[in-house]
Design a protein around this motif. Sequence first.
Motif, PDB file in Angstrom:
ATOM      1  N   ASN A 135       0.837  -1.201   0.000  1.00 28.87           N
ATOM      2  CA  ASN A 135       0.000   0.000   0.000  1.00 28.87           C
ATOM      3  C   ASN A 135       0.866   1.242   0.000  1.00 28.87           C
ATOM      4  O   ASN A 135       1.828   1.318   0.759  1.00 28.87           O
ATOM      5  CB  ASN A 135      -0.861   0.063   1.266  1.00 28.87           C
ATOM      6  N   ILE A 137       0.683   5.013   1.028  1.00 27.93           N
ATOM      7  CA  ILE A 137      -0.158   5.958   1.759  1.00 27.93           C
ATOM      8  C   ILE A 137       0.414   7.353   1.575  1.00 27.93           C
ATOM      9  O   ILE A 137       1.601   7.585   1.823  1.00 27.93           O
ATOM     10  CB  ILE A 137      -0.212   5.602   3.258  1.00 27.93           C
ATOM     11  N   ILE A 145       4.258   6.730   2.538  1.00 28.52           N
ATOM     12  CA  ILE A 145       4.694   5.526   3.240  1.00 28.52           C
ATOM     13  C   ILE A 145       4.335   4.334   2.384  1.00 28.52           C
ATOM     14  O   ILE A 145       3.224   4.259   1.844  1.00 28.52           O
ATOM     15  CB  ILE A 145       4.005   5.404   4.604  1.00 28.52           C
ATOM     16  N   VAL A 147       3.674   0.420   2.645  1.00 22.39           N
ATOM     17  CA  VAL A 147       3.415  -0.632   3.618  1.00 22.39           C
ATOM     18  C   VAL A 147       3.397  -1.967   2.882  1.00 22.39           C
ATOM     19  O   VAL A 147       2.601  -2.171   1.971  1.00 22.39           O
ATOM     20  CB  VAL A 147       2.068  -0.419   4.333  1.00 22.39           C
ATOM     21  N   VAL A 155       4.115  -7.435   8.446  1.00 23.06           N
ATOM     22  CA  VAL A 155       3.925  -6.088   7.904  1.00 23.06           C
ATOM     23  C   VAL A 155       5.147  -5.236   8.207  1.00 23.06           C
ATOM     24  O   VAL A 155       5.659  -5.246   9.325  1.00 23.06           O
ATOM     25  CB  VAL A 155       2.674  -5.420   8.528  1.00 23.06           C
ATOM     26  N   ASN A 157       6.968  -1.205   7.139  1.00 27.41           N
ATOM     27  CA  ASN A 157       6.700   0.023   6.405  1.00 27.41           C
ATOM     28  C   ASN A 157       7.941   0.871   6.297  1.00 27.41           C
ATOM     29  O   ASN A 157       8.861   0.768   7.100  1.00 27.41           O
ATOM     30  CB  ASN A 157       5.577   0.799   7.095  1.00 27.41           C
ATOM     31  N   LYS A 158       7.961   1.703   5.297  1.00 31.21           N
ATOM     32  CA  LYS A 158       9.099   2.604   5.094  1.00 31.21           C
ATOM     33  C   LYS A 158       8.608   3.926   4.526  1.00 31.21           C
ATOM     34  O   LYS A 158       7.706   3.947   3.693  1.00 31.21           O
ATOM     35  CB  LYS A 158      10.099   1.964   4.136  1.00 31.21           C
ATOM     36  N   GLN A 159       9.193   4.994   5.024  1.00 27.62           N
ATOM     37  CA  GLN A 159       8.770   6.322   4.606  1.00 27.62           C
ATOM     38  C   GLN A 159       9.678   6.848   3.498  1.00 27.62           C
ATOM     39  O   GLN A 159      10.879   6.579   3.498  1.00 27.62           O
ATOM     40  CB  GLN A 159       8.853   7.260   5.813  1.00 27.62           C
ATOM     41  N   PHE A 160       9.118   7.568   2.567  1.00 30.82           N
ATOM     42  CA  PHE A 160       9.912   8.190   1.510  1.00 30.82           C
ATOM     43  C   PHE A 160       9.503   9.644   1.328  1.00 30.82           C
ATOM     44  O   PHE A 160       8.341   9.989   1.519  1.00 30.82           O
ATOM     45  CB  PHE A 160       9.668   7.495   0.166  1.00 30.82           C
ATOM     46  N   THR A 161      10.470  10.453   0.963  1.00 31.62           N
ATOM     47  CA  THR A 161      10.154  11.810   0.532  1.00 31.62           C
ATOM     48  C   THR A 161      10.270  11.841  -0.992  1.00 31.62           C
ATOM     49  O   THR A 161      11.301  11.462  -1.538  1.00 31.62           O
ATOM     50  CB  THR A 161      11.143  12.814   1.138  1.00 31.62           C
TER      51      THR A 161
END
Lengths: 335, 335
Positions: A135, A137, A145, A147, A155, A157-161
């Motif tokens: 996913n 988000i 993010i 997921v 599960v 998750n990793k954040q990206f800019t």
Amino acid sequence: MDERKKALLKEIIETYVKTVRPVGSNSLCKKLKCSSATIRNEMVALENMGYIEKNHISSGRIPSELGYKYYVENLMQPKDLTGEDMLKLQTIFNNNELEVSDAVTKCLEIISDLTNYTSVVLGKNSNDNLLKQVNIIDLDNHKIIAVVCTDKGIVENKQFTLPENTNIDEVIKTSEMINKMLIGTPINKVSEKLEFEVKPIIAKKIKDYNTVYNIFYDAFHDFLVHNTNIHVSGRVNLLKEPEYDNTEDIKRIASKLEDESFQDMVSKIDGNEELKIYIGEESNFDDNVTVIKRKYKSGGEEGTIAIIGPKRMEYERVVSLLNYMVDKIEGKDGK
Amino acid sequence: MDERKKALLKEIIETYVKTVRPVGSNSLCKKLKCSSATIRNEMVALENMGYIEKNHISSGRIPSELGYKYYVENLMQPKDLTGEDMLKLQTIFNNNELEVSDAVTKCLEIISDLTNYTSVVLGKNSNDNLLKQVNIIDLDNHKIIAVVCTDKGIVENKQFTLPENTNIDEVIKTSEMINKMLIGTPINKVSEKLEFEVKPIIAKKIKDYNTVYNIFYDAFHDFLVHNTNIHVSGRVNLLKEPEYDNTEDIKRIASKLEDESFQDMVSKIDGNEELKIYIGEESNFDDNVTVIKRKYKSGGEEGTIAIIGPKRMEYERVVSLLNYMVDKIEGKDGK
DNA sequence: GTTAGCACTAAAAAAAGAAGAGTGCTAACC
DNA sequence: GGTTAGCACTCTTCTTTTTTTAGTGCTAAC
């Protein structure tokens, strides 16, 4: 190895486990129903066989690694749990609402608590998990993010800019496309498939595919790295065992307990036995400990529980606890 | 407190930090350019003021807590970082791809590594995060996963086994409905809103609303419990400091380091200073340590970094490291 | 105000002595 | 032949004593 020698070795080990003091011949007279001289004679024999040893010429005997090994293979008799131990464990299994993984970690805590050893559980590596979905988000049109979720319910998750000027809708649309192509792929094959199957296709269709491609690539890379699925309970318990009464031992063991790499140690279990005991250097952890490993398997989940204690562990009790616990956990499956 | 006394106190502390030995008057003659007798006279004065102490009548002096306090407030001069320290830190900040939170944890590791102390970061509690979305992922029509995500990018998940005879489509439909009602709610208000606003509405519309209601309820309950957002690096470093050379100290500190409750300690920072040093019993952690705390704030993220070391910490260096690091992290924001 | 000189103190290290726990071996015993 | 009492012997551990050493405080002179 006659019966009396067996009884003597058993008695020496069980006394030593309780007292942590070398065991002398006098203290065993009553139990063995013979004189200290006779016991001394037998002790010499056991020592020649390598099952017990002396610290110095006039000290009592302590079990050798070989002695412990003989004990766990031939002498110990795991008994039923005491009422007290049973009671604590039952509170968990009466709670039917717990998922298997929660029950396992809860059990760990209780075992660490009851035994004062350190316990670890290593869930089976998710390499054979299949990708369920990814996913994306949208947080604020700039940060997103990803997921990742597998069919076994892991599960991450990793954040990206996102780079400036990226169209977020485009990103989501592309990711849905990639998503469809990847669903059902074993997690450790995703990178490969992404590179050789997905990339050529999206490269044709989408002009600025690179951003999304990198997001997927990084997310899975992190997934495989983070995906340890390990829980530890009672780390410092081990440090409190009386045999570790010098600062070097304590510092060395503390380092090993902190180091997450001891998951390698847990995962290695020879043959297909359910329960295996590794004493001293066999432990692959530290020469001064024993590790007892027990596999479990319940529905979709499987893994290994390991109890790390001193070599003079309460073998019978720990084995009983582990077996009882795993029986119950596997029972949750049938229900 | 004349200049010579200040210089003497500074010298005593900095020598003690290096050597971990009581400092005698002889060893300071060259530095202070006077005889040992003069230094002894001054030492008596400093001792009367409470800045240094003796272990016994004929031993050298060691800094008292008050002495350290005076030092950090009046004497130390955080200098520029050495080339070596700088180099290690720069590798992180050159890597522009790192998200703020990754950069912070990476920095922690490097600080622990450079200083040999223990470092902790506590991200701001997510209570004021707003709910972004709740995804229900269907694993096998029987097990589902609820993934909760906030506007600041915190993600948590929880697995549920549905009761027999539950219609999974119904569950997903209901959850989407609830989802819409909850989006934008502060995370710590969700339970309340769920109970008093959402429940009455869905109870009217959906016959078997309880299953879904409970899923949401449990998922948020777990979210608030798990949501610690704390990272620790170099736990055992602290144990290796030479002043902890007895088993009691080591065991006590090891216990405290294992105990996750030391997050309370980190979060308390008085006033609105950016950097604050807590020595000994002020540390709220252990009488034998110093804790240096530094707040940071970058874009959406904020939190506190704490370095836990012995009371004879390398104050100047740690303060420099922290300031340099946080400057850079906050710089990531503007970029 | 600074310093040399010296008596004094307490810790740490080394040495010496005493006590204790336990062994190995021999010889006697059943 | 296995079992046991008896005893010399060994090594550790605990206690006491001695020696060494690092450092102080104080006095008196510079």
